[in-house]
Enzyme design. Sequence first.
Site, PDB file in Angstrom:
ATOM      1  N   SER A   4      16.951  59.316 -87.348  1.00 30.00           N
ATOM      2  CA  SER A   4      15.817  58.800 -88.094  1.00 30.00           C
ATOM      3  C   SER A   4      15.005  57.860 -87.202  1.00 30.00           C
ATOM      4  CB  SER A   4      16.307  58.117 -89.375  1.00 30.00           C
ATOM      5  OG  SER A   4      15.236  57.885 -90.265  1.00 30.00           O
TER       6      SER A   4
ATOM      7  N   ASP B 292      13.560  68.005 -95.121  1.00 26.84           N
ATOM      8  CA  ASP B 292      13.099  66.671 -94.734  1.00 26.84           C
ATOM      9  C   ASP B 292      11.574  66.604 -94.666  1.00 26.84           C
ATOM     10  OD1 ASP B 292      12.890  64.098 -93.743  1.00 26.84           O
ATOM     11  OD2 ASP B 292      13.918  64.518 -91.846  1.00 26.84           O
TER      12      ASP B 292
ATOM     13  N   HIS C 130      16.793  64.677 -95.230  1.00 27.40           N
ATOM     14  CA  HIS C 130      16.886  63.517 -94.355  1.00 27.40           C
ATOM     15  C   HIS C 130      18.168  62.722 -94.651  1.00 27.40           C
ATOM     16  CE1 HIS C 130      14.757  60.696 -91.659  1.00 27.40           C
ATOM     17  NE2 HIS C 130      15.415  59.754 -92.318  1.00 27.40           N
TER      18      HIS C 130
END
Length: 312
Positions: free
Chosen positions: A157, A255, A285
């Site tokens: 991330s 995502d 995600h």
Amino acid sequence: MSFLARPAVAALAAKVLQRVTVLADRRSGGRGSAAASHARFSEYPRKVRELTIPTSIGPARATVYLPPKAGDGAAPPVHVNFHGGGYVMTLTELDDPLCRYIAAEAGVVVINVDYAVAPQHPFPAPPRQAYEVVRWVAEQGGEEGWDGGRLTVGGQSAGGGLAAAVARQALEEGGPSIALQVLHYPPLDLATGARNKRAATAKPMLRPWMADVFDSSYVPDVKRRADPLVSPAHPSDTADLTGIAPALVITAEYDLLRGEGERYAERLRGVGALVEYHEVTGADHGYDGGDDEKARTVYGVIAGHVREAAGS
């Protein structure tokens, strides 16, 4: 502009999120996220030591994960990991299973960095500190017990965004040499608002209000969000990336950030710097935080590439 996208409001919301996380950990009495992370993948022992790395932004605390056979023969390669959390949350312990996995399966020292976060330290402080950490790791291997000449970087991330920024700075500043950058579901285009991005599911894990808080805390000035260290997947960044560190880019099918990861992978492919683009099907995600099966599979892909790139 939404209410939460206003920098002052976003900064306040980010500080509230930070405080709530700290209080939740305290109230758990040691049974919170850190303990849960340490319990995952228990077959990989937690052999660690703490380290403080000096930088111009301030000292960065880090946890050093040692491979099972550390100390036997030549110094092992080193992998620097940056955690996720929207550039706002300090979530180093969530990456504990990943760090133990890579250390064991790739045979490398893993340095999990507790870097400066926004809003206390907005852009450009986090990517600059991340780069200085990696440069220090490369230079201090002889004293610390790893081979800084066999160096890889990566992150999940926001940590993936920082890893990409580190590789970019290493390209532009003449080093250090990075054998591989691992970009795991990274945000690579903050110049494009979250409401203009599309996910392959009706309710993706990342919501626009989260992006408002994270992006406005990290880069309060909207005009600066096109900076190459923030948005290398945005069309405005047209620099020649020839010579940048080879990359493993991993995205998740559902995502909200998948599109920008795919675009950046294609950009890297164009200069011969893409080792592999890997899409995790049926995942959103942060999927690896709760899906052990998918996590093991993808962590295995990461460890394999790190092992090969580092020559361990």
